[in-house]
Design a protein around this motif. Structure first.
Motif, PDB file in Angstrom:
ATOM      1  N   ALA A  29     -56.226 100.358  26.501  1.00 32.32           N
ATOM      2  CA  ALA A  29     -55.425 100.670  27.694  1.00 32.32           C
ATOM      3  C   ALA A  29     -54.415  99.568  27.993  1.00 32.32           C
ATOM      4  O   ALA A  29     -53.420  99.804  28.684  1.00 32.32           O
ATOM      5  N   ALA A  30     -54.675  98.371  27.462  1.00 32.30           N
ATOM      6  CA  ALA A  30     -53.824  97.218  27.788  1.00 32.30           C
ATOM      7  C   ALA A  30     -53.730  97.134  29.312  1.00 32.30           C
ATOM      8  O   ALA A  30     -54.731  97.003  29.964  1.00 32.30           O
ATOM      9  N   HIS A  31     -52.575  97.272  29.903  1.00 27.67           N
ATOM     10  CA  HIS A  31     -52.512  97.139  31.365  1.00 27.67           C
ATOM     11  C   HIS A  31     -52.328  98.472  32.080  1.00 27.67           C
ATOM     12  O   HIS A  31     -51.977  98.513  33.245  1.00 27.67           O
ATOM     13  N   LYS A  32     -52.615  99.537  31.358  1.00 23.82           N
ATOM     14  CA  LYS A  32     -52.522 100.854  32.015  1.00 23.82           C
ATOM     15  C   LYS A  32     -53.734 101.061  32.938  1.00 23.82           C
ATOM     16  O   LYS A  32     -54.806 100.504  32.699  1.00 23.82           O
ATOM     17  N   PRO A  33     -53.585 101.887  33.976  1.00 27.85           N
ATOM     18  CA  PRO A  33     -54.716 102.168  34.857  1.00 27.85           C
ATOM     19  C   PRO A  33     -55.851 102.865  34.106  1.00 27.85           C
ATOM     20  O   PRO A  33     -55.594 103.691  33.226  1.00 27.85           O
ATOM     21  N   VAL A  34     -57.089 102.515  34.462  1.00 29.44           N
ATOM     22  CA  VAL A  34     -58.269 103.142  33.843  1.00 29.44           C
ATOM     23  C   VAL A  34     -59.180 103.689  34.941  1.00 29.44           C
ATOM     24  O   VAL A  34     -59.595 102.967  35.842  1.00 29.44           O
ATOM     25  N   LEU A  35     -59.486 104.975  34.831  1.00 32.23           N
ATOM     26  CA  LEU A  35     -60.334 105.676  35.799  1.00 32.23           C
ATOM     27  C   LEU A  35     -61.585 106.182  35.097  1.00 32.23           C
ATOM     28  O   LEU A  35     -61.492 107.022  34.206  1.00 32.23           O
ATOM     29  N   PHE A  36     -62.752 105.655  35.461  1.00 34.98           N
ATOM     30  CA  PHE A  36     -64.022 106.146  34.915  1.00 34.98           C
ATOM     31  C   PHE A  36     -64.612 107.178  35.880  1.00 34.98           C
ATOM     32  O   PHE A  36     -64.662 106.932  37.085  1.00 34.98           O
TER      33      PHE A  36
END
Ligand SMILES: [Zn+2]
Length: 294
Positions: free
Chosen positions: A255-262
Motif C-alpha cells: 500500500a505504501a502510503h495509500k489508505p488501508v481499511l481492514f
C-alpha cells in the motif's frame, strides 16, 4: 497525531450473529494497551441517512425486508456504517489506517440475497461511498478462507476495482465464476482468485506475495479480514499467529502510503481474535512496537 482508528459498537457483541459475536468484545478489549498509549483512536459507528441510502442502492428491497424479519437489520446496518465511516475518514486524510469490527459479515451478501453470517455487503456500500467522493481505483483483498461471492457479484465488473480473493475449496458452483476469471485474467487482470485449500503460513504468505506483485493500479486498499483462516478457528486455512503480522507487513509495503481499511469478516474463536488482531494492527501504527516504519 493519531492517524489510526478502530470502529466498534457494543451492539456488535450483544446483537451480532451468533457464531461471530463472541469474538468481538475480546478482540476489541485486547486493543486497550494501544488505545491507552494514544496510538489508536476509537470511533462509534452511527446509522445516518446516507448509510440508509447506500443500503437501498446496494441491496434489493425484498432482501432488506427479509433481513428485517430475522432481526439482523440494525446490527448489519451498523456494521456497514462503521466500514463506510472508516472509509470516509481515510478518504479525508484524517486517518491512514482503520480497523472495523462488525456484528455480521458482508462478503457473501449480493444484491438479492446473502448467506454464511452475512446480511449487507459492508465493503460494497463503502466502495459506493468512496466512488461518490471521487475515489475509484480501489483494491479489495479478501483473505477470509471462504470465497467472497457476494463481493464478486456486486463489484466484479467494476473496471476500476481490483478484487483479489483468497479461498479454500469451494462448496458452491465455481463454474459461475470461471467467466469472470477468464475475462479478467486475460483482458483486464482486474480480479484474481487464489484457491489454496488447507493452506498453512508458508503457502498463504507466498501466494499473498505473488498476488501483490502484479503492477496493480490503485489508490485505496480494503482488506476483508477473516480470522477463520486460523488453525484454531473454523475455516479451511491453517494459519498460525505469526502469519497475521507478516500478512499485515506485506499489505503495508504494497500500500505504501495509500489508505488501508481492514474489515472484520469470519472467525468465532475469542482467543484467536485476542491474539491476532492487536499485532496485526500494530504493524500499521507509527511508533508502535510492531511497526517497521522507516
Ligand atoms: Zn469465512
Amino acid at each position: 497525531m493519531v492517524n489510526a482508528g478502530v470502529f466498534y459498537h457494543q451492539d456488535f457483541a450483544s446483537h451480532g450473529v451468533v457464531i461471530l459475536k463472541n469474538r468481538v468484545e475480546p478482540g476489541f478489549l485486547a486493543l486497550n494497551p494501544l488505545i491507552e498509549a494514544g496510538l489508536l483512536k476509537v470511533f462509534t459507528p452511527r446509522i445516518t441517512s446516507e448509510v440508509e441510502e447506500l443500503l437501498v442502492r446496494t441491496h434489493f428491497e425484498d432482501h432488506i425486508h427479509d433481513v428485517k424479519k430475522i432481526g439482523y437489520h440494525e446490527v448489519a446496518l451498523l456494521s456497514a456504517a462503521g466500514v463506510i465511516q472508516g472509509a470516509e475518514k481515510l478518504a479525508s486524510g484524517e486517518l491512514k489506517f482503520a480497523f472495523c469490527f462488525v456484528g455480521t459479515a458482508g462478503h457473501h451478501a449480493n444484491y438479492h440475497s446473502s448467506w454464511g453470517f452475512c446480511y449487507y455487503n459492508d465493503v460494497a456500500m463503502a466502495v459506493a461511498r468512496l466512488n461518490r467522493i471521487g475515489i475509484k481505483r480501489i483494491m479489495v483483498i479478501d483473505i477470509d478462507p471462504h470465497f467472497g461471492d457476494g463481493t464478486r457479484d456486486l463489484l466484479g465488473n467494476d473496471p476500476d476495482l481490483i478484487h483479489i480473493n483468497f479461498y479454500a475449496e469451494p462448496f458452491y458452483d465455481i463454474t459461475l465464476y470461471e467467466e469472470y476469471n477468464d475475462l479478467n485474467l486475460n483482458q483486464a487482470l482486474q480480479n484474481l482468485d487464489v484457491c489454496i485449500s488447507a493452506a498453512g503460513d508458508d503457502l498463504f504468505l507466498s501466494c499473498l506475495t505473488s498476488s501483490l506483485q502484479y503492477n496493480w493500479d490503485c489508490e485505496f486498499v480494503i482488506v476483508i479480514f477473516g480470522h477463520d483462516s486460523h488453525s484454531e478457528d473454523y475455516g479451511n486455512f491453517y494459519l498460525s499467529d505469526q502469519a497475521y503480522p507478516e500478512m499485515a507487513r506485506q499489505i503495508k509495503k504494497f500500500a505504501a502510503h495509500k489508505p488501508v481499511l481492514f474489515v472484520l469478516s469470519g472467525g468465532s474463536n475469542p482467543d484467536v481474535a485476542r491474539r491476532v488482531i492487536p499485532p496485526l494492527i500494530e504493524v500499521f501504527l507509527d511508533n508502535a512496537p510492531g511497526s517497521d516504519e522507516e
